[in-house]
Design an enzyme around this catalytic site. Structure first.
Site, PDB file in Angstrom:
ATOM      1  N   LEU A  75      -5.426  -1.359 -28.480  1.00 24.66           N
ATOM      2  CA  LEU A  75      -5.980  -1.520 -27.138  1.00 24.66           C
ATOM      3  C   LEU A  75      -5.273  -0.659 -26.092  1.00 24.66           C
ATOM      4  O   LEU A  75      -5.356  -0.901 -24.891  1.00 24.66           O
ATOM      5  CB  LEU A  75      -5.947  -2.993 -26.743  1.00 24.66           C
ATOM      6  N   CYS A  76      -4.587   0.334 -26.585  1.00 24.68           N
ATOM      7  CA  CYS A  76      -3.809   1.208 -25.716  1.00 24.68           C
ATOM      8  C   CYS A  76      -4.697   2.358 -25.231  1.00 24.68           C
ATOM      9  O   CYS A  76      -5.422   2.950 -26.019  1.00 24.68           O
ATOM     10  CB  CYS A  76      -2.663   1.723 -26.581  1.00 24.68           C
ATOM     11  N   HIS A  77      -4.658   2.647 -23.911  1.00 23.62           N
ATOM     12  CA  HIS A  77      -5.511   3.710 -23.373  1.00 23.62           C
ATOM     13  C   HIS A  77      -5.017   5.081 -23.802  1.00 23.62           C
ATOM     14  O   HIS A  77      -3.812   5.303 -23.865  1.00 23.62           O
ATOM     15  CB  HIS A  77      -5.483   3.684 -21.844  1.00 23.62           C
ATOM     16  N   MET A 113       4.305   2.058 -24.002  1.00 26.08           N
ATOM     17  CA  MET A 113       3.917   2.074 -25.417  1.00 26.08           C
ATOM     18  C   MET A 113       4.161   3.456 -26.021  1.00 26.08           C
ATOM     19  O   MET A 113       4.565   3.584 -27.175  1.00 26.08           O
ATOM     20  CB  MET A 113       2.443   1.673 -25.588  1.00 26.08           C
ATOM     21  N   GLU A 114       3.919   4.494 -25.213  1.00 25.78           N
ATOM     22  CA  GLU A 114       4.157   5.862 -25.681  1.00 25.78           C
ATOM     23  C   GLU A 114       5.660   6.081 -25.913  1.00 25.78           C
ATOM     24  O   GLU A 114       6.063   6.660 -26.915  1.00 25.78           O
ATOM     25  CB  GLU A 114       3.623   6.866 -24.655  1.00 25.78           C
ATOM     26  N   ASP A 128      13.810   9.175 -42.770  1.00 22.56           N
ATOM     27  CA  ASP A 128      13.191  10.004 -43.811  1.00 22.56           C
ATOM     28  C   ASP A 128      14.052  11.215 -44.151  1.00 22.56           C
ATOM     29  O   ASP A 128      14.218  11.571 -45.310  1.00 22.56           O
ATOM     30  CB  ASP A 128      11.802  10.459 -43.340  1.00 22.56           C
TER      31      ASP A 128
END
Lengths: 275, 154
Positions: A75-77, A113-114, A128
């Protein structure tokens, strides 16, 4: 009504309509850490890794990840990021690498969020790149450190916790939670001394049990700690009475009223004389 | 935007400025300050000094000071390099280089950063002289200098 912005009145997930929100300049900073063996950290810093430059690769991975955030979080724009940066700081006390990701844009919705995605993926990429030599690495400390701009104004990690020093909050505040968890069982804090104080004391650090402080009725503040130290180690009295004595809690300047808790690193030092 | 380093090695201020301005055409001014080891201080005949710092906190404080400067002036870049370990008279100790579109912001921010570095960044100097070693005391003039920046925000 729900407190969650992504859930509507029927309890269904929905994307928030931000059309009416003002366009403002927004910044978010998120952290992560990768705890590893000291040898692994040394190898990364020496650049001797067979897969190449570990930090440069993780930085690019973090930046790329920030741009893909709306693909990953339902739901992130989708956002037009104006800046993404990923910084690394080796920390021998982990030992490991601390990551700080900064995202900026001029827009109608926040960019935390980014920043979180960038920090997380940079940490995954570090894993990794190094897993062949160290499988026990621990990824942690993923959190938002700082938000600027937008309707709710500026926010920093620590603002919501009680009694934190208010000038908190550069990117390196990432520091403490790994230590907090590992020390929780014993409820100790580390007290460090620098420069002339260390020489007078002939000791650079001591561990103090918070249970001892509490059971003897001292408050869990810098002042309480100072009183307790005076009682238990006579040679500390002259050090703690020194004029201009400075004190820091978890790498931030603090005062006598500052609250201390398990896992904290408290440092006493004389007035600074750099430059 | 700010490059902050604490290191043993010497630095080259020209190279640091070149690196900061490379491929930039928006920067119109760079102000730099370089601090050097003097051969006299509280006592004459200083033969060397040893600089100690608080790893982790020092870098964090320098970043915070840089952020404060960037909030206050329109800066386009900056570098702070501070050396630690044993240094001798004539050796460079600290470099602050600040880039902006115009000179006034660069001068002021450079000055501001040095004033705060002197009083807020955890570094300590121990001077070695012919008559013995001692820890350098803080100066009230440094504490006064930092006060002039304490204006009330509107």
């Amino acid at each position: 009504m729900s407190q969650f912005t992504h859930i509507d009145h029927k309890g269904q997930a929905h994307m928030v309509d931000v059309s009416a929100k003002a366009i403002t300049s927004r910044t978010a900073i998120a952290s992560a850490s990768v705890t590893m063996k000291a040898e692994t950290l040394e190898m990364i810093l020496a650049g001797g890794h067979t897969k190449g430059d570990v930090l440069a690769t993780a930085r690019i991975a973090g930046i790329q990840a920030a741009k893909r955030t709306p693909d990953l979080i339902p739901l992130c724009h989708p956002l037009m990021l104006s800046k993404v940066s990923v910084e690394f700081e080796p920390d021998a006390s982990l030992p490991g690498i601390r990551i700080a990701a900064t995202c900026k844009l001029a827009g109608q919705t926040g960019v935390e969020m980014e920043a979180l995605t960038a920090a997380s993926v940079a940490a995954l990429t570090l894993y990794d790149m190094c897993k062949a030599v160290d499988k026990t690495m621990l990824i942690g400390d993923i959190r938002v450190l700082e938000k600027r701009g937008g309707k709710s104004g500026d926010w920093r990690y620590g603002d919501d916790r009680s009694e934190q020093p208010s000038e908190a909050g550069s990117i390196h505040t990432a520091g403490t939670s790994v230590k907090e968890t590992s020390h929780l069982a014993t409820r100790t804090l580390q007290v460090r001394f620098f420069a002339e104080l260390r020489e007078q004391l002939k000791q650079d650090e001591i561990a103090v049990s918070l249970n001892d402080l509490e059971s003897e009725g001292y408050p869990l503040t810098i002042d309480g700690l100072s009183q307790w130290l005076r009682q238990h180690q006579a040679e500390l009295a002259s050090i703690l009475d020194r004029s201009g004595l400075m004190v820091a809690v978890n790498h931030k300047m603090a005062d006598k009223q500052a609250v201390i808790s398990a896992g904290d690193e408290v440092a006493f030092f004389p007035p600074v004389t750099g430059g | 935007m700010f490059d902050v380093r604490v290191q043993h090695e010497a630095f080259n201020s020209g190279a640091e400025v070149d690196r900061m301005t490379a491929s930039r055409t928006d920067i119109g001014a760079v102000a730099t300050f370089v601090g050097l080891v003097r051969d006299f201080n509280e006592k004459p005949d200083v033969v060397a000094l040893t600089l100690e710092h608080y790893p982790g906190m020092t870098e964090q404080q320098l970043h915070q000071i840089a952020h404060q400067a960037a909030d206050r002036w329109p800066l386009l870049g900056g570098t702070i390099v501070h050396r630690v370990g044993r240094l001798e008279p004539g050796d460079p100790i600290v470099l602050v280089a600040v880039a902006s579109a115009h000179r006034q912001a660069a001068f002021d921010a450079c000055n501001f950063i040095m004033d705060y570095l002197k009083t807020q960044a955890p570094f300590w100097k121990k001077e070695h002289t012919r008559t013995g070693d001692y820890w350098v005391s803080s100066r009230t003039s440094d504490t006064q200098a930092v006060k002039r920046w304490e204006v009330t925000d509107d």
